[in-house]
Design a protein around this motif. Sequence first.
Motif, PDB file in Angstrom:
ATOM      1  N   ARG A  33       0.833  -1.212   0.000  1.00 11.09           N
ATOM      2  CA  ARG A  33       0.000   0.000   0.000  1.00 11.09           C
ATOM      3  C   ARG A  33       0.863   1.256   0.000  1.00 11.09           C
ATOM      4  NH1 ARG A  33      -5.082  -0.101   2.218  1.00 11.09           N
ATOM      5  NH2 ARG A  33      -5.009   2.155   1.800  1.00 11.09           N
ATOM      6  N   VAL A  34       1.952   1.235   0.750  1.00 13.62           N
ATOM      7  CA  VAL A  34       2.827   2.400   0.813  1.00 13.62           C
ATOM      8  C   VAL A  34       3.500   2.642  -0.537  1.00 13.62           C
ATOM      9  CG1 VAL A  34       4.968   3.302   1.814  1.00 13.62           C
ATOM     10  CG2 VAL A  34       3.230   2.263   3.295  1.00 13.62           C
ATOM     11  N   ARG A  35       3.987   1.567  -1.162  1.00 18.09           N
ATOM     12  CA  ARG A  35       4.636   1.703  -2.474  1.00 18.09           C
ATOM     13  C   ARG A  35       3.635   2.177  -3.524  1.00 18.09           C
ATOM     14  NH1 ARG A  35       9.458  -0.623  -3.736  1.00 18.09           N
ATOM     15  NH2 ARG A  35       8.693  -1.104  -5.830  1.00 18.09           N
ATOM     16  N   LYS A  36       2.400   1.730  -3.416  1.00 19.22           N
ATOM     17  CA  LYS A  36       1.384   2.120  -4.389  1.00 19.22           C
ATOM     18  C   LYS A  36       0.969   3.578  -4.211  1.00 19.22           C
ATOM     19  CE  LYS A  36      -3.157   0.689  -6.162  1.00 19.22           C
ATOM     20  NZ  LYS A  36      -4.284  -0.269  -5.993  1.00 19.22           N
ATOM     21  N   GLY A  37       0.836   4.004  -2.947  1.00 18.55           N
ATOM     22  CA  GLY A  37       0.368   5.361  -2.694  1.00 18.55           C
ATOM     23  C   GLY A  37       1.472   6.389  -2.569  1.00 18.55           C
ATOM     24  N   GLY A  38       2.691   5.928  -2.264  1.00 22.06           N
ATOM     25  CA  GLY A  38       3.804   6.853  -2.111  1.00 22.06           C
ATOM     26  C   GLY A  38       3.809   7.540  -0.757  1.00 22.06           C
ATOM     27  N   LEU A  39       4.916   8.188  -0.455  1.00 21.93           N
ATOM     28  CA  LEU A  39       5.069   8.907   0.803  1.00 21.93           C
ATOM     29  C   LEU A  39       5.572  10.313   0.536  1.00 21.93           C
ATOM     30  CD1 LEU A  39       6.788   6.263   3.133  1.00 21.93           C
ATOM     31  CD2 LEU A  39       4.428   7.082   3.281  1.00 21.93           C
ATOM     32  N   LYS A  40       5.121  11.239   1.341  1.00 23.07           N
ATOM     33  CA  LYS A  40       5.620  12.594   1.270  1.00 23.07           C
ATOM     34  C   LYS A  40       6.796  12.748   2.225  1.00 23.07           C
ATOM     35  CE  LYS A  40       1.062  14.484   0.099  1.00 23.07           C
ATOM     36  NZ  LYS A  40      -0.009  15.418   0.497  1.00 23.07           N
ATOM     37  N   THR A  41       7.627  13.745   1.965  1.00 22.61           N
ATOM     38  CA  THR A  41       8.834  13.939   2.766  1.00 22.61           C
ATOM     39  C   THR A  41       8.514  14.123   4.246  1.00 22.61           C
ATOM     40  OG1 THR A  41       9.932  14.984   0.880  1.00 22.61           O
ATOM     41  CG2 THR A  41      10.918  15.320   3.054  1.00 22.61           C
ATOM     42  N   HIS A  42       7.480  14.906   4.539  1.00 22.97           N
ATOM     43  CA  HIS A  42       7.163  15.160   5.941  1.00 22.97           C
ATOM     44  C   HIS A  42       6.664  13.900   6.631  1.00 22.97           C
ATOM     45  CE1 HIS A  42       2.948  15.392   4.551  1.00 22.97           C
ATOM     46  NE2 HIS A  42       2.619  15.180   5.803  1.00 22.97           N
ATOM     47  N   GLN A  43       6.046  12.969   5.878  1.00 21.83           N
ATOM     48  CA  GLN A  43       5.613  11.715   6.476  1.00 21.83           C
ATOM     49  C   GLN A  43       6.798  10.851   6.884  1.00 21.83           C
ATOM     50  OE1 GLN A  43       3.030  10.581   3.064  1.00 21.83           O
ATOM     51  NE2 GLN A  43       1.392  10.361   4.577  1.00 21.83           N
ATOM     52  N   ILE A  44       7.828  10.840   6.051  1.00 21.18           N
ATOM     53  CA  ILE A  44       9.032  10.072   6.371  1.00 21.18           C
ATOM     54  C   ILE A  44       9.707  10.642   7.614  1.00 21.18           C
ATOM     55  CG2 ILE A  44      11.303   9.367   5.536  1.00 21.18           C
ATOM     56  CD1 ILE A  44      10.166   9.500   2.696  1.00 21.18           C
ATOM     57  N   ALA A  45       9.803  11.982   7.671  1.00 21.00           N
ATOM     58  CA  ALA A  45      10.412  12.617   8.837  1.00 21.00           C
ATOM     59  C   ALA A  45       9.599  12.336  10.097  1.00 21.00           C
ATOM     60  CB  ALA A  45      10.514  14.116   8.607  1.00 21.00           C
ATOM     61  N   LEU A  46       8.271  12.405   9.971  1.00 23.03           N
ATOM     62  CA  LEU A  46       7.398  12.146  11.110  1.00 23.03           C
ATOM     63  C   LEU A  46       7.521  10.701  11.577  1.00 23.03           C
ATOM     64  CD1 LEU A  46       5.240  13.372  12.953  1.00 23.03           C
ATOM     65  CD2 LEU A  46       3.520  12.672  11.289  1.00 23.03           C
ATOM     66  N   ALA A  47       7.644   9.782  10.612  1.00 24.75           N
ATOM     67  CA  ALA A  47       7.805   8.371  10.969  1.00 24.75           C
ATOM     68  C   ALA A  47       9.104   8.136  11.727  1.00 24.75           C
ATOM     69  CB  ALA A  47       7.771   7.507   9.704  1.00 24.75           C
ATOM     70  N   GLY A  48      10.182   8.811  11.287  1.00 23.56           N
ATOM     71  CA  GLY A  48      11.461   8.666  11.980  1.00 23.56           C
ATOM     72  C   GLY A  48      11.402   9.180  13.406  1.00 23.56           C
ATOM     73  N   ILE A  49      10.772  10.335  13.586  1.00 21.57           N
ATOM     74  CA  ILE A  49      10.630  10.903  14.925  1.00 21.57           C
ATOM     75  C   ILE A  49       9.760  10.002  15.800  1.00 21.57           C
ATOM     76  CG2 ILE A  49       9.711  12.850  16.240  1.00 21.57           C
ATOM     77  CD1 ILE A  49      10.403  14.625  13.832  1.00 21.57           C
ATOM     78  N   GLY A  50       8.665   9.496  15.217  1.00 24.73           N
ATOM     79  CA  GLY A  50       7.775   8.623  15.968  1.00 24.73           C
ATOM     80  C   GLY A  50       8.458   7.333  16.397  1.00 24.73           C
ATOM     81  N   ALA A  51       9.242   6.748  15.487  1.00 25.52           N
ATOM     82  CA  ALA A  51       9.956   5.509  15.809  1.00 25.52           C
ATOM     83  C   ALA A  51      10.979   5.740  16.916  1.00 25.52           C
ATOM     84  CB  ALA A  51      10.650   4.966  14.559  1.00 25.52           C
ATOM     85  N   ALA A  52      11.695   6.865  16.842  1.00 29.56           N
ATOM     86  CA  ALA A  52      12.704   7.169  17.855  1.00 29.56           C
ATOM     87  C   ALA A  52      12.065   7.368  19.228  1.00 29.56           C
ATOM     88  CB  ALA A  52      13.491   8.414  17.446  1.00 29.56           C
ATOM     89  N   ALA A  53      10.956   8.118  19.264  1.00 30.66           N
ATOM     90  CA  ALA A  53      10.282   8.374  20.533  1.00 30.66           C
ATOM     91  C   ALA A  53       9.706   7.089  21.110  1.00 30.66           C
ATOM     92  CB  ALA A  53       9.177   9.409  20.327  1.00 30.66           C
ATOM     93  N   SER A  54       9.089   6.282  20.259  1.00 33.32           N
ATOM     94  CA  SER A  54       8.498   5.029  20.714  1.00 33.32           C
ATOM     95  C   SER A  54       9.570   4.083  21.242  1.00 33.32           C
ATOM     96  CB  SER A  54       7.732   4.366  19.563  1.00 33.32           C
ATOM     97  OG  SER A  54       7.179   3.129  19.982  1.00 33.32           O
ATOM     98  N   PHE A  55      10.683   3.974  20.527  1.00 30.20           N
ATOM     99  CA  PHE A  55      11.765   3.083  20.945  1.00 30.20           C
ATOM    100  C   PHE A  55      12.376   3.533  22.268  1.00 30.20           C
ATOM    101  CE2 PHE A  55      16.351   2.049  20.924  1.00 30.20           C
ATOM    102  CZ  PHE A  55      16.258   0.661  20.968  1.00 30.20           C
ATOM    103  N   ALA A  56      12.550   4.842  22.423  1.00 30.55           N
ATOM    104  CA  ALA A  56      13.180   5.359  23.636  1.00 30.55           C
ATOM    105  C   ALA A  56      12.337   5.059  24.871  1.00 30.55           C
ATOM    106  CB  ALA A  56      13.411   6.867  23.498  1.00 30.55           C
ATOM    107  N   ILE A  57      11.048   5.380  24.813  1.00 32.78           N
ATOM    108  CA  ILE A  57      10.204   5.159  25.985  1.00 32.78           C
ATOM    109  C   ILE A  57       9.911   3.672  26.184  1.00 32.78           C
ATOM    110  CG2 ILE A  57       7.935   5.336  24.877  1.00 32.78           C
ATOM    111  CD1 ILE A  57       7.099   7.100  27.297  1.00 32.78           C
ATOM    112  N   PHE A  58      10.011   2.900  25.104  1.00 32.36           N
ATOM    113  CA  PHE A  58       9.764   1.459  25.154  1.00 32.36           C
ATOM    114  C   PHE A  58      10.793   0.751  26.032  1.00 32.36           C
ATOM    115  CE2 PHE A  58       9.673  -2.779  22.904  1.00 32.36           C
ATOM    116  CZ  PHE A  58       8.388  -3.105  23.275  1.00 32.36           C
ATOM    117  N   GLN A  59      11.993   1.311  26.140  1.00 33.77           N
ATOM    118  CA  GLN A  59      13.054   0.673  26.901  1.00 33.77           C
ATOM    119  C   GLN A  59      12.939   0.926  28.403  1.00 33.77           C
ATOM    120  OE1 GLN A  59      14.671  -1.422  24.927  1.00 33.77           O
ATOM    121  NE2 GLN A  59      13.392  -0.411  23.378  1.00 33.77           N
TER     122      GLN A  59
END
Length: 226
Positions: A33-59
Amino acid sequence: MAHIHLGEGAFPLWALILWTLLGVGLVGAVVYRVRKGGLKTHQIALAGIGAAASFAIFQLNIPVWGGIHMNLTGLVGILAGPLLGTLIALVVNIFSAALGHGAVGLLGANTLVNATEAVVAYYAFKTLMRQDWDVFPASAGAATLGLSAGAFLMGAIIVVSGVNGSALPRGDLAIAVAGLVGLNLGVAVVEGILTGFIVQFLASVRPDLVGLADRGAREESSGVTA
């Protein structure tokens, strides 16, 4: 928030295969679905920030009944959406397993659990906002609902799979797991409230991050303020 902390070999082989295949199927569908619909630059940046925050508090693990913690998957789902939320859940689980936080063999099961939290939170938030809920109760309620769904799925996976080496009959195992699920539901409420405050703040400074830019424009044009 919900996470299966059992070690390697805790699940029988058939269960590992089942949950891994389901996890791979989910991730495969999301990538398509992601490859078909594509991603915008701000979505990629938001995903990176979200992953970092989730991983940090997850520990930050609280050693109660096998371990409980927050991981902000409800917030990730609300901000990044169900597709990126699922991929973030996978990435966080991979890095966590690499650090010994969760078995590698349980990546499929844990990804299913955490992806469910993100997906349910996203759709619950959108539904509540369409019903003209205020941002705080909508985001807090949606995150709590998503995390609760993940907690129930976690419990179901453990009970259905069984635990190798456990002397507990299946019925007693279900009772023990029910206690763990109940504990996670309590944490879900706390994390839901925290998510509500975060989303409310973001909505006040960057409403576009939570999909409220159009709503704000409508309110300004009509003279209505929150």
